[in-house]
Design a protein around this motif. Structure first.
Motif, PDB file in Angstrom:
ATOM      1  N   ASN A  90       0.911  -1.418   0.242  1.00 38.57           N
ATOM      2  CA  ASN A  90      -0.650  -0.275   0.264  1.00 38.57           C
ATOM      3  C   ASN A  90       0.752   1.148  -0.437  1.00 38.57           C
ATOM      4  OD1 ASN A  90       0.146   1.173   3.041  1.00 38.57           O
ATOM      5  ND2 ASN A  90      -0.325  -1.066   3.304  1.00 38.57           N
ATOM      6  N   ARG A  92       1.147   3.431   1.862  1.00 33.18           N
ATOM      7  CA  ARG A  92       1.927   4.171   3.048  1.00 33.18           C
ATOM      8  C   ARG A  92       2.942   3.346   3.153  1.00 33.18           C
ATOM      9  NH1 ARG A  92      -1.794   2.080   8.034  1.00 33.18           N
ATOM     10  NH2 ARG A  92      -1.390   0.155   6.707  1.00 33.18           N
ATOM     11  N   GLY A 184      -5.062   3.191  12.635  1.00 32.73           N
ATOM     12  CA  GLY A 184      -4.193   3.111  11.337  1.00 32.73           C
ATOM     13  C   GLY A 184      -3.290   2.617  12.063  1.00 32.73           C
ATOM     14  N   ASP A 187      -2.622  -0.365  13.174  1.00 30.13           N
ATOM     15  CA  ASP A 187      -2.403  -0.683  11.719  1.00 30.13           C
ATOM     16  C   ASP A 187      -1.347  -1.037  11.242  1.00 30.13           C
ATOM     17  OD1 ASP A 187      -4.338  -2.572   9.573  1.00 30.13           O
ATOM     18  OD2 ASP A 187      -3.065  -0.914   8.125  1.00 30.13           O
ATOM     19  N   PHE A 188      -0.727  -0.084  10.995  1.00 32.37           N
ATOM     20  CA  PHE A 188       0.485   0.505  10.511  1.00 32.37           C
ATOM     21  C   PHE A 188       1.646  -0.372  11.185  1.00 32.37           C
ATOM     22  CE2 PHE A 188       4.020   3.430   8.882  1.00 32.37           C
ATOM     23  CZ  PHE A 188       4.490   2.101   7.736  1.00 32.37           C
ATOM     24  N   GLU A 191       1.396  -4.124  10.571  1.00 37.45           N
ATOM     25  CA  GLU A 191       2.516  -4.457   9.483  1.00 37.45           C
ATOM     26  C   GLU A 191       3.980  -4.536   9.207  1.00 37.45           C
ATOM     27  OE1 GLU A 191       1.811  -2.718   4.169  1.00 37.45           O
ATOM     28  OE2 GLU A 191       0.683  -0.744   6.095  1.00 37.45           O
ATOM     29  N   ARG A 352      -5.072   3.161   5.385  1.00 38.24           N
ATOM     30  CA  ARG A 352      -4.047   3.240   5.642  1.00 38.24           C
ATOM     31  C   ARG A 352      -3.298   3.902   4.373  1.00 38.24           C
ATOM     32  NH1 ARG A 352      -5.290  -3.414   4.421  1.00 38.24           N
ATOM     33  NH2 ARG A 352      -5.427  -3.478   6.889  1.00 38.24           N
TER      34      ARG A 352
END
Length: 356
Positions: A90, A92, A184, A187-188, A191, A352
């Motif tokens: 993505n 980001r 977010g 979530d990051f 990742e 994202r």
């Protein structure tokens, strides 16, 4: 005497022609590649690149490029994947790597063809060291080589850098715990943690003795996932719809919000409000045998704290039937199906892609 001279001249011409023909034949032969002895690395790579220090793979193909791709795919498969993944990073993560926040292995030396066919994340520290052409079989060979010590050092530094990136992302979470920004961030973090888990797995192949010392830099991605979903469950999103006589579209959005992990509500005092409006339009074909119903949905989420309209989401299409009522029924069903299918993806995509 004249006859002797003529014979001598004819003989001389034949000699010249023979020399020219021989030269031409020799030149023609020299255009072909000369056969060379098969290098030892083709049949026994470890004799040249010892297993204790290197991981190797010999690839072959009808030309040099194909042999290179074959070698790199083979070496990449040592880490569990040889063919390029269809998934796309993505925006980001791409931006974070470009900005230097997240570690990014240097794979610029590889051609675009290699990058299209091989998962380059598995080629960090890998080089194609040598090529050889088997002239008799018209086959090219290439050997891909990973220096274990250098690769282990690269992956160790990447893991430590990513651990620092996770700390930075979590430290930047604001005071509003139950917000899209907070969701977010976790979530990051998840990742980045997944990236580190992959890097640690590669080190376990290259040098297993280093794994225990690096585990403290690799917090579990599952823990971050659980944390972000706990946050999502505590973020209510109010749904307001217009031109929705029976409330079917409001119900569809509420269901999509719940399936995405968030909390749908009709309480308009919450921070986030999803507003959606719907339009339907009739059109007949020129022969009057078919009636179409065009549908259009436009929505966004209003963040009352910032006043920003976020997560823009639009759907449009058309359905046909001999009867307009039936065409509209089909259009409504299609619209609801697309809300169920696409809204949660749009919500996650927006979160994202938001700047960190």
């Amino acid at each position: 005497m004249r006859k002797v001279n003529c014979f001598a001249k004819a003989l001389l011409c034949l000699c010249v022609l023979s020399v020219c023909a021989a030269s031409a034949f020799a030149a023609k032969k020299s255009d072909k590649p000369k056969a060379t002895k098969m290098p030892e690395w083709v049949l026994q790579p470890s004799a040249v690149y010892p297993n204790a220090s290197y991981i190797t793979y010999v690839g072959s193909g009808a030309d040099r490029n194909l042999s290179e791709v074959s070698a790199l795919q083979g070496l990449a498969s040592v880490f569990g994947q040889s063919v390029k993944s269809d998934t796309t990073a993505n925006t980001r993560m791409i931006q974070a790597k470009a900005d230097g926040l997240v570690a990014n292995g240097n794979v610029q030396a590889f051609s675009q063809e290699v990058k299209r066919k091989v998962d380059v994340d598995n080629l960090i520290g890998v080089e194609v060291k040598e090529y050889w052409q088997d002239v008799s079989n018209n086959t090219f060979y290439a050997i891909a080589v990973l220096d274990k010590a250098k690769a282990a050092d690269i992956y160790t530094n990447m893991i430590k850098k990513n651990a620092g990136a996770i700390d930075t992302v979590l430290k930047n979470i604001g005071s509003d715990k139950y917000s899209f920004d907070s969701f977010g961030s976790y979530d990051f973090a998840e990742e980045i943690a997944i990236e580190n888990e992959k890097n640690l797995n590669k080190i376990s192949v290259i040098n297993p003795s280093l794994v225990d010392g690096l585990k403290s830099y690799c917090p579990s991605s599952k823990n971050f996932h659980a944390k972000k979903m706990e946050i999502a469950k505590n973020i209510p999103i109010c749904v307001q719809t217009f031109n929705d006589e029976h409330g079917r579209y409001k119900q569809a959005f509420s269901k999509a919000i719940t399936e995405a992990g968030f909390k749908g509500t009709f309480d308009d005092s919450v921070r986030y409000t999803l507003t959606a409006k719907f339009e339907f339009e009739r059109s007949d074909t020129t022969d009057k045998k078919t009636i179409r119903c065009r549908y259009n949905c436009e929505s966004y989420i209003l963040d009352s704290k910032t006043g920003h309209q976020i997560v823009p989401f639009a759907i449009k299409g058309r359905e046909s039937h001999v009867d307009y009522t039936e065409a509209q029924r089909k259009a409504e069903s299609a619209l609801i199906g697309k809300i169920h299918k696409d809204f949660s993806e749009a919500l996650y995509k927006y979160i994202r892609s938001a700047a960190e």
